[in-house]
Design a protein around this motif. Structure first.
Motif, short mmCIF file in Angstrom:
data_model
loop_
_atom_site.label_atom_id
_atom_site.label_comp_id
_atom_site.label_asym_id
_atom_site.label_seq_id
_atom_site.Cartn_x
_atom_site.Cartn_y
_atom_site.Cartn_z
N UNK A 164 -7.31 -22.64 49.05
CA UNK A 164 -8.59 -22.24 49.62
C UNK A 164 -9.29 -21.19 48.80
N UNK A 165 -8.52 -20.23 48.26
CA UNK A 165 -9.11 -19.19 47.42
C UNK A 165 -9.67 -19.79 46.13
N UNK A 166 -8.94 -20.74 45.55
CA UNK A 166 -9.42 -21.37 44.31
C UNK A 166 -10.74 -22.10 44.55
N UNK A 167 -10.91 -22.68 45.71
CA UNK A 167 -12.12 -23.46 45.99
C UNK A 167 -13.31 -22.59 46.36
N UNK A 168 -13.09 -21.53 47.14
CA UNK A 168 -14.19 -20.79 47.76
C UNK A 168 -14.23 -19.33 47.35
N UNK A 169 -13.15 -18.79 46.78
CA UNK A 169 -13.08 -17.37 46.50
C UNK A 169 -14.21 -16.86 45.62
N UNK A 170 -14.58 -15.60 45.85
CA UNK A 170 -15.72 -15.00 45.15
C UNK A 170 -15.44 -14.75 43.68
N UNK A 171 -14.16 -14.65 43.30
CA UNK A 171 -13.85 -14.42 41.89
C UNK A 171 -14.28 -15.58 41.00
N UNK A 172 -14.51 -16.76 41.57
CA UNK A 172 -15.02 -17.87 40.78
C UNK A 172 -16.36 -17.54 40.12
N UNK A 173 -17.14 -16.71 40.81
CA UNK A 173 -18.45 -16.31 40.28
C UNK A 173 -18.35 -15.11 39.35
N UNK A 174 -17.17 -14.51 39.25
CA UNK A 174 -17.08 -13.21 38.58
C UNK A 174 -16.30 -13.27 37.27
N UNK A 175 -15.84 -14.46 36.87
CA UNK A 175 -15.22 -14.56 35.55
C UNK A 175 -16.30 -14.32 34.50
N UNK A 176 -15.90 -13.83 33.32
CA UNK A 176 -16.91 -13.41 32.34
C UNK A 176 -17.87 -14.51 31.90
N UNK A 177 -19.08 -14.09 31.62
CA UNK A 177 -20.11 -14.98 31.08
C UNK A 177 -19.60 -15.60 29.78
N UNK A 178 -19.84 -16.90 29.63
CA UNK A 178 -19.30 -17.65 28.50
C UNK A 178 -20.37 -17.79 27.40
N UNK A 179 -20.33 -16.83 26.47
CA UNK A 179 -21.36 -16.77 25.44
C UNK A 179 -21.07 -17.70 24.26
N UNK A 180 -19.81 -17.80 23.87
CA UNK A 180 -19.49 -18.64 22.72
C UNK A 180 -18.02 -19.06 22.81
N UNK A 181 -17.54 -19.73 21.77
CA UNK A 181 -16.20 -20.30 21.78
C UNK A 181 -15.14 -19.35 21.23
N UNK A 182 -15.51 -18.13 20.89
CA UNK A 182 -14.54 -17.19 20.34
C UNK A 182 -13.64 -16.64 21.44
N UNK A 183 -12.70 -15.81 21.04
CA UNK A 183 -11.79 -15.20 22.01
C UNK A 183 -12.57 -14.47 23.09
N UNK A 184 -12.16 -14.64 24.34
CA UNK A 184 -12.80 -14.01 25.50
C UNK A 184 -14.27 -14.42 25.62
N UNK A 185 -14.63 -15.57 25.07
CA UNK A 185 -15.96 -16.17 25.24
C UNK A 185 -17.09 -15.30 24.72
N UNK A 186 -16.79 -14.36 23.80
CA UNK A 186 -17.83 -13.47 23.30
C UNK A 186 -18.24 -12.40 24.28
N UNK A 187 -17.53 -12.33 25.43
CA UNK A 187 -17.87 -11.32 26.45
C UNK A 187 -17.44 -9.92 26.01
N UNK A 188 -16.27 -9.81 25.39
CA UNK A 188 -15.73 -8.51 25.01
C UNK A 188 -14.81 -8.66 23.81
N UNK A 189 -14.66 -7.56 23.09
CA UNK A 189 -13.64 -7.52 22.01
C UNK A 189 -12.32 -6.97 22.54
N UNK A 190 -12.32 -6.51 23.78
CA UNK A 190 -11.11 -5.97 24.39
C UNK A 190 -10.46 -6.97 25.32
#
Length: 600
Positions: free
Chosen positions: A444-470
């Motif tokens: 249920x959490x995987x389907x509806x949980x609010x963290x689904x909206x809070x994973x980092x923005x996916x800017x590019x294909x690099x490590x961590x999607x270009x969101x952070x170097x950390x």
């Protein structure tokens, strides 16, 4: 004979949008033709490598939003906060949390937003504060202080000693599980918290509280912000008797919402707020109230310009349609007829007076392509764009949540340790302790949980999607290697460019903003169809919200066979949607289009 319903030549450009020249020229407020983009700062862009998004990160990505064409940025809270509820627990209303930067960084962001012709709206939480706010600290530490009455305090229930089971002043439950009352052992009284125990509710009955809120909002307006999204603003007025609420079968606590949702003085408070704060800037501001449990009838009052309360409200009816008998975390399949009935009720209910806010996603909702669409590789792009078409062509102001314009999906959370949201963590702990199957709770959490909206923005294909170097504060969705902004900017058939075309259409076609709304095919469980009419122009919006070919038996199908195509979500040239005179229109899986015809 078989003809192209769009009457286009085979060499249709990849842009797939007929150029239009000017924004609608109407006397209505500017925000009716605007599109708002919500940023969740913690997950948008990290400029300093600490794994948390920040204000400078947002400033560095504004060109993405300019390219998309949005008019307003709405920032989720960036104020100082202990982050018990990811910033919706504010400890200082007139500052910036160091995790996000400084007030200078905010001023720099605001100037950069305005330089690009956009506006900036602050997220404001004034139903409650953090328990670490100086107001509450004084209220707890000095029971005789005037600040004590800035919060909601009540003695134990008659006949009970403080701390005994059942001693809480009422049986109300918290939105985040457990009782809505927390005992202060030093004084023997309970304070109200409709959300976390670290989010005590303000006492709006006290005029000093209201005056302090007004002064703080005027401070932000002088700084240059362009409005406010007000969190759960319809909960600020409570029935002062605090009666027990009804108890559902198996529930540990009562439902107090009849006594605080759109409470007895809510319209008085919002009219006062408008008079004291908003009225000085009528041409500039956007004000939207998040209002769980609001009815169409109440929303008409809140958004009636003559009543001077707020410009629009966020309602939750349509995002509750997939909640099962066990509540939010017991999801059931959505019935399209239920969705059409709900959205049409709001379209019709606010047609003559008031205004709708339109959204699929926000920081509290799972990703719509995973929820109501099909996030598999075969249909993710088409289902994301079909759902976007349906939403953006309704009457109201559309809201785009970060990553929605890319078709970002729910995340594959493996275990409870992957989640960060207090609502999900509390629900898991309470449910498992009560004997629920842990894996079923996780589903249920995987389907509806609010963290689904809070994973980092996916800017590019690099490590961590270009969101952070950390190391990001929450895990990046592993599909960022193929689903990211950089790839979509280069692809005219991407979700990003479809959103851009829809936004441009709203800016340039008056019927999108001002047209009436008429639902077609109300009983069809696969097709969503409606018309918008304005001053001799009629738009047909048609979407196949299924993975199979469908036939649309529209009442006037032949009358649309030579209409002008404005937006479609399938690449052209290629296999056109076809129509044989006298026969239904045929749509491919998750196909959507907007047609226009003009009365002669």
């Amino acid at each position: 004979m078989s003809v192209d319903v769009h009457s286009q030549s085979p060499d249709v450009p990849a842009e797939r949008l007929r150029p239009l020249s000017a924004r609608p020229q109407e006397e209505d407020p500017w925000w009716k033709s605007a599109v708002v983009y919500q940023i969740y700062p913690r997950s948008f862009a990290d400029s300093n490598g600490d794994g948390i998004g920040d204000l400078r990160g947002i400033t560095g990505r504004l060109d993405h939003l300019s390219a998309l064409g949005v008019d307003v940025l709405w920032l989720s809270p960036v104020y100082p906060s202990p982050q018990d509820d990811n910033g919706y627990d504010i400890s200082d209303y007139q500052g910036i949390d160091p995790a996000f930067g400084t007030l200078d960084d905010f001023d720099e962001l605001l100037a950069a937003v305005h330089a690009r012709g956009m506006k900036l709206v602050m997220d404001l939480v004034v139903n409650h504060t953090s328990d670490e706010h100086p107001w509450f600290r004084e209220a707890v530490g000095s029971p005789d202080s005037p600040k004590r009455d800035w919060y909601v305090w009540r003695p134990p229930r008659p006949g009970f000693a403080a701390g005994e089971p059942g001693a809480e002043p009422s049986n109300w439950g918290s939105f985040f599980s457990g009782s809505a009352w927390q005992l202060d052992e030093a004084s023997g009284e309970y304070y109200l918290h409709l959300f976390s125990r670290k989010q005590p509710d303000l006492n709006w009955e006290n005029p000093q509280v209201r005056h302090a809120v007004h002064a703080m909002m005027r401070w932000w307006l002088r700084r240059g912000v362009d409005g406010f999204r007000m969190d759960v603003i319809n909960l600020i007025s409570k029935d002062q008797d605090f009666p027990d609420g009804p108890v559902a079968d198996g529930a540990a606590h009562g439902d107090g919402s009849p006594f605080y949702v759109c409470g007895p003085r809510i319209h008085e408070y919002l009219q006062e707020l408008h008079r004291e704060v908003f009225a000085a800037h009528p041409e500039r501001l956007l004000t939207v109230g998040e209002m769980p449990g609001v009815s169409v009838e109440e929303a008409r009052l809140f958004t009636d310009p003559a009543r001077a309360e707020v410009d629009m409200v966020f309602q939750f009816e349509h995002v509750g349609l997939d909640h099962g008998p066990g509540g939010k975390f017991d999801p059931k399949p959505l019935r399209l007829t239920d969705l059409k009935t709900s959205l049409t009720r709001w379209q019709q209910g606010l047609a003559a007076t008031g205004w709708n806010s339109l959204y699929w996603n926000n920081h509290d909702q799972p990703r719509v392509v995973s929820r109501f669409g099909d996030d598999g590789p075969a249909h993710r792009v088409r289902s994301a764009t079909a759902l976007a078409t349906v939403l953006h062509l309704h009457r109201g102001t559309p809201y785009v949540y970060q990553g929605e314009e890319l078709g970002m999906t729910n995340a594959p959370f493996a275990a409870i340790d992957d989640f960060r949201d207090i609502e999900s963590l509390n629900h898991y702990a309470h449910a498992v302790a009560a004997g629920a199957d842990a894996e079923q709770v996780l589903a249920g959490l995987r389907a509806i949980g609010r963290d689904n909206a809070r994973t980092p923005m996916q800017w590019d294909a690099t490590a961590h999607a270009g969101f952070t170097t950390g190391t990001p504060w929450i895990g990046v969705n592993p599909n960022h290697a193929r689903l990211n902004a950089a790839a979509q900017l280069a692809d005219q058939d991407s979700v990003f460019h479809h959103y851009r075309r829809l936004i441009e259409l709203r800016h340039t076609e008056p019927a999108v903003v001002h047209g009436d709304f008429a639902l077609l095919l109300p009983e069809d469980e696969h097709l969503y169809a409606f018309t918008r009419r304005h001053r001799g122009t009629e738009l047909l919006v048609l979407a196949n919200l299924s993975g199979d070919v469908r036939h649309a038996a529209l009442p006037d199908a032949d009358g649309w066979h030579r209409a002008e195509r404005l937006v479609t979500n399938y690449p052209l040239p290629g296999a056109y949607l076809t129509h044989t005179l006298g026969e239904p229109l045929t749509l491919r899986p998750w196909e959507s289009l907007v047609l226009r015809r003009t009365a002669h």
